[in-house]
Design a protein around this motif. Structure first.
Motif, PDB file in Angstrom:
ATOM      1  N   ILE A 140       0.822  -1.211  -0.042  1.00 20.39           N
ATOM      2  CA  ILE A 140       0.070   0.021  -0.088  1.00 20.39           C
ATOM      3  C   ILE A 140       0.630   1.255   0.050  1.00 20.39           C
ATOM      4  O   ILE A 140       1.809   1.427   0.683  1.00 20.39           O
ATOM      5  CB  ILE A 140      -0.924  -0.083   1.438  1.00 20.39           C
ATOM      6  CG1 ILE A 140      -1.863  -1.211   1.133  1.00 20.39           C
ATOM      7  CG2 ILE A 140      -1.736   1.363   1.436  1.00 20.39           C
ATOM      8  CD1 ILE A 140      -2.868  -1.555   2.034  1.00 20.39           C
ATOM      9  N   TRP A 141       0.467   2.172  -0.728  1.00 22.46           N
ATOM     10  CA  TRP A 141       1.102   3.495  -1.163  1.00 22.46           C
ATOM     11  C   TRP A 141       0.353   4.500  -1.040  1.00 22.46           C
ATOM     12  O   TRP A 141      -0.982   4.302  -1.226  1.00 22.46           O
ATOM     13  CB  TRP A 141       1.944   3.579  -2.320  1.00 22.46           C
ATOM     14  CG  TRP A 141       3.223   2.634  -2.413  1.00 22.46           C
ATOM     15  CD1 TRP A 141       4.423   3.198  -2.157  1.00 22.46           C
ATOM     16  CD2 TRP A 141       3.497   1.266  -2.427  1.00 22.46           C
ATOM     17  NE1 TRP A 141       5.451   2.137  -2.455  1.00 22.46           N
ATOM     18  CE2 TRP A 141       4.828   1.188  -2.545  1.00 22.46           C
ATOM     19  CE3 TRP A 141       2.618   0.264  -2.771  1.00 22.46           C
ATOM     20  CZ2 TRP A 141       5.300  -0.035  -2.622  1.00 22.46           C
ATOM     21  CZ3 TRP A 141       3.086  -0.947  -2.853  1.00 22.46           C
ATOM     22  CH2 TRP A 141       4.668  -1.171  -2.847  1.00 22.46           C
ATOM     23  N   GLY A 142       0.661   5.890  -0.424  1.00 24.10           N
ATOM     24  CA  GLY A 142       0.045   6.813  -0.395  1.00 24.10           C
ATOM     25  C   GLY A 142       0.334   8.179  -0.600  1.00 24.10           C
ATOM     26  O   GLY A 142       1.848   8.347  -0.240  1.00 24.10           O
ATOM     27  N   VAL A 143      -0.041   9.167  -1.284  1.00 29.77           N
ATOM     28  CA  VAL A 143       0.714  10.311  -1.299  1.00 29.77           C
ATOM     29  C   VAL A 143      -0.459  11.553  -0.859  1.00 29.77           C
ATOM     30  O   VAL A 143      -1.455  11.479  -1.368  1.00 29.77           O
ATOM     31  CB  VAL A 143       1.049  10.843  -2.808  1.00 29.77           C
ATOM     32  CG1 VAL A 143       2.195   9.666  -3.230  1.00 29.77           C
ATOM     33  CG2 VAL A 143      -0.098  10.474  -3.817  1.00 29.77           C
ATOM     34  N   GLN A 144      -0.081  12.476  -0.151  1.00 25.75           N
ATOM     35  CA  GLN A 144      -0.758  13.641   0.427  1.00 25.75           C
ATOM     36  C   GLN A 144      -0.901  14.485  -0.806  1.00 25.75           C
ATOM     37  O   GLN A 144      -2.088  15.206  -0.941  1.00 25.75           O
ATOM     38  CB  GLN A 144      -0.254  14.426   1.480  1.00 25.75           C
ATOM     39  CG  GLN A 144      -1.255  15.317   2.004  1.00 25.75           C
ATOM     40  CD  GLN A 144      -2.541  15.106   2.412  1.00 25.75           C
ATOM     41  OE1 GLN A 144      -2.694  14.206   3.281  1.00 25.75           O
ATOM     42  NE2 GLN A 144      -3.520  15.498   1.642  1.00 25.75           N
ATOM     43  N   PHE A 145       0.052  14.578  -2.020  1.00 28.20           N
ATOM     44  CA  PHE A 145      -0.150  15.467  -2.821  1.00 28.20           C
ATOM     45  C   PHE A 145      -0.950  15.051  -3.895  1.00 28.20           C
ATOM     46  O   PHE A 145      -1.201  14.078  -3.904  1.00 28.20           O
ATOM     47  CB  PHE A 145       1.272  16.323  -3.351  1.00 28.20           C
ATOM     48  CG  PHE A 145       2.126  14.912  -3.773  1.00 28.20           C
ATOM     49  CD1 PHE A 145       2.840  14.155  -2.984  1.00 28.20           C
ATOM     50  CD2 PHE A 145       2.300  14.432  -5.226  1.00 28.20           C
ATOM     51  CE1 PHE A 145       3.787  13.362  -3.450  1.00 28.20           C
ATOM     52  CE2 PHE A 145       3.216  13.716  -5.690  1.00 28.20           C
ATOM     53  CZ  PHE A 145       3.751  12.880  -4.832  1.00 28.20           C
ATOM     54  N   HIS A 146      -1.185  15.939  -5.014  1.00 32.18           N
ATOM     55  CA  HIS A 146      -1.741  15.535  -6.220  1.00 32.18           C
ATOM     56  C   HIS A 146      -1.049  15.187  -7.590  1.00 32.18           C
ATOM     57  O   HIS A 146      -0.604  16.177  -8.447  1.00 32.18           O
ATOM     58  CB  HIS A 146      -2.737  16.557  -6.463  1.00 32.18           C
ATOM     59  CG  HIS A 146      -4.092  16.292  -5.511  1.00 32.18           C
ATOM     60  ND1 HIS A 146      -5.085  15.617  -5.810  1.00 32.18           N
ATOM     61  CD2 HIS A 146      -4.357  17.035  -4.714  1.00 32.18           C
ATOM     62  CE1 HIS A 146      -5.913  15.751  -5.020  1.00 32.18           C
ATOM     63  NE2 HIS A 146      -5.478  16.552  -4.169  1.00 32.18           N
TER      64      HIS A 146
END
Ligand code: XMP
Length: 508
Positions: free
Chosen positions: A159-165
């Motif tokens: 699982i990966w996640g990014v706060q930016f777009h």
């Protein structure tokens, strides 16, 4: 490919687009699509889009929980990242300071998502909530000044996640982030093309429409043209196109439509000569909005008359593009029940037709690519936008036949000269406007007292804002001379140097 679960972000379609640009297939499903539906698409990875909600609200949108048990890589973007954090027992809170706009991202780990990235990149942020505590097993892989968890991962859980777009153009190397996810992490081979899109869309429409009948309002613009040819490929002569010649078209437009669609593509085409009806309806009308209403309503009336003559029509084809689609939680089948739409002036509900909108996931330049793929001529594929009310809103004030002739000739000269210099495709629009005033001039030894043509040429990305084009003086000079020499009734040419805002692109 990749399945994108849509949590209502205004950027969801951009994610799909960036993935298409990386030659990878993607599909958008509603955030709450049941696991069976997701599995049907046989994804190699899942992306959670951003969205306007807060994960700690009681009715916050949540995916089918079983999506976490598929064993597929997941990438959460913005709300998606917060959702993952929340789901695995981390803490998401309202940020004391919202983070909007540009931020500098420091990359801590370049193994997968940020493979071959520089140490720092500029990214685009837009969030009010933030991750305060990571759940167990997660680690930060990038940070910003305000976000210690700007990008996170749990390698074991994939699982990966990014706060930016990463999907917005202002995020430097954002496309690479999405590509890295799909290629490095999900193991997808990037070999998908717009040609594939075409085949899939056509198959989908063939399946939905089968042997039933469809009609399409063809305008000669790129959107309706691409939609028509695509649907014709899918269902053949069960599609009939209707082209209304309202007498407000540019020079040669009707002939070009007839040649392209009837002669080259062999698409059943009804051309309605309604020039006189439109002229009559517009007689004496000065107000621009009244003109628009009259033209829109008459178009609908005529379209309905023609449609009624074709028995058993069930579908209406429209070239709606993604920017025209307002709903945030998107994507249904290829059809939904008809609703009013500005592009065709709102074909009414009482027609009771189902809508086919094959382009509703695409942006303009992608539609042009499809047009090329379909073999449409460049003259249509790269055509500048042209308003529905046509030349009627480029004659300032009352419209009559003679003035339409003058404007049509002048406009043709503008387009021809702009094309000669190779600037046509760089301009959003370039056209002539006829002003309702006369000025004095001298031609030969005679005094003249004739009309004024204004030249309008603008650069723009989407028509929302625009700047006047710095056309070369020699080009303007050629246009001026040709118009005055070749178009009877005009003795003066001016150039409009108003940006939008405060001006609009059209004069009415
Ligand atoms: P404005 O003049 O508002 O135009 O700056 C922005 C873009 O919209 C087009 N336009 C229209 N298109 N029906 C249309 O289909 C209309 O009534 C209409 N008015 C403006 C204009 O050509 C430009 O591309």
């Amino acid at each position: 490919g990749v399945v994108i679960l849509d949590f209502g972000s205004q950027y969801t379609q951009l994610i799909a687009r960036r993935i298409r640009e990386a030659n990878i297939y993607s599909e958008i499903l509603p955030f709450n699509a049941p696991i069976e539906e997701i599995k049907k698409h046989n994804p190699k990875g899942i992306i959670f889009s951003g969205g306007p909600a807060s994960v700690y609200e009681p009715d916050a949108p949540k995916p089918d929980e079983r999506v976490f048990d598929l064993g597929l890589p997941i990438l959460g973007i913005c709300y998606g990242l917060q959702l993952i954090t929340h789901h695995f027992g981390g803490k998401v809170v309202k940020a004391e300071r919202h983070e909007y706009g540009r931020a500098e991202l420091e990359i801590l780990n370049k193994e997968d998502l940020f493979k071959d990235f520089p140490d720092y990149i500029h990214v685009w942020m837009s969030h009010g909530d933030r991750v305060l505590e990571l759940p167990e097993g997660f680690e930060p892989i990038a940070i910003t000044f305000n976000s210690p968890y700007a990008a996170i991962r749990n390698k074991d859980k994939k699982i990966w996640g990014v706060q930016f777009h990463p999907e917005v153009a202002h995020s430097y190397m954002g496309k690479e982030v999405l590509r890295n996810f799909a290629v490095n992490i999900c193991g997808i081979t990037p070999n998908w093309t717009m040609g594939n899109f075409l085949m899939e869309k056509q198959a989908e429409i063939r399946k939905e429409v089968g042997n039933k009948k469809a009609i399409c309002a063809l305008s000669g613009g790129v959107d309706s043209s691409v939609a028509a040819v695509l649907v014709h490929n899918a269902i053949g002569d069960n599609l009939t196109c209707i082209f209304v010649d309202n007498g407000l078209l540019r020079k040669g437009e009707r002939e070009q439509v007839e040649k392209t669609f009837r002669d080259n593509f062999h698409i059943p085409l009804i051309v309605v000569d309604a020039k006189e009806r439109f002229l009559k309806a517009l007689e004496g009308v000065e107000d621009p909005e009244k003109k628009r209403k009259i033209i829109g309503n008459l178009f609908i009336e005529i379209f309905e008359e023609e449609a009624k003559k074709i028995p058993d029509v069930e579908y209406l084809v429209q070239g709606t593009l993604y920017p025209d689609v307002i709903e945030s939680v998107s994507v249904k089948g290829p059809s939904a029940v008809i609703k009013t739409h500005h592009n065709v002036g709102g074909l009414p509900e009482k027609m009771n037709l189902k809508l086919i909108e094959p382009l509703r996931e695409l942006f303009k330049d992608e539609v042009r690519e499809l047009g090329k793929e379909l073999g449409l001529p460049d003259d249509i594929v790269y055509r500048q936008p042209f308003p529905g009310p046509g030349l009627a809103i480029r004659i300032v004030g009352k419209v009559n036949k003679e003035d339409l002739e003058i404007l049509r000739e002048a406009d043709a000269i503008v387009v021809e000269e702009v094309k000669k210099t190779g600037l046509y495709r760089d301009l959003w629009q370039s056209f002539a406007v006829l002003l309702p005033i006369k000025t004095v001039g001298v031609m030969g030894d005679y005094r003249t007292y004739e009309k004024v043509i204004a030249i309008r040429a603008v650069e723009s990305k989407d028509g929302m804002t625009a700047d006047w084009a710095r056309l070369p003086y020699d080009l303007l000079d050629n246009i001026m001379r040709r118009i005055i020499n070749e178009v009877e009734g005009v003795n003066r040419v001016v150039y409009d140097i108003t940006s939008k805002p405060p001006g609009t692109i059209e004069w009415e």
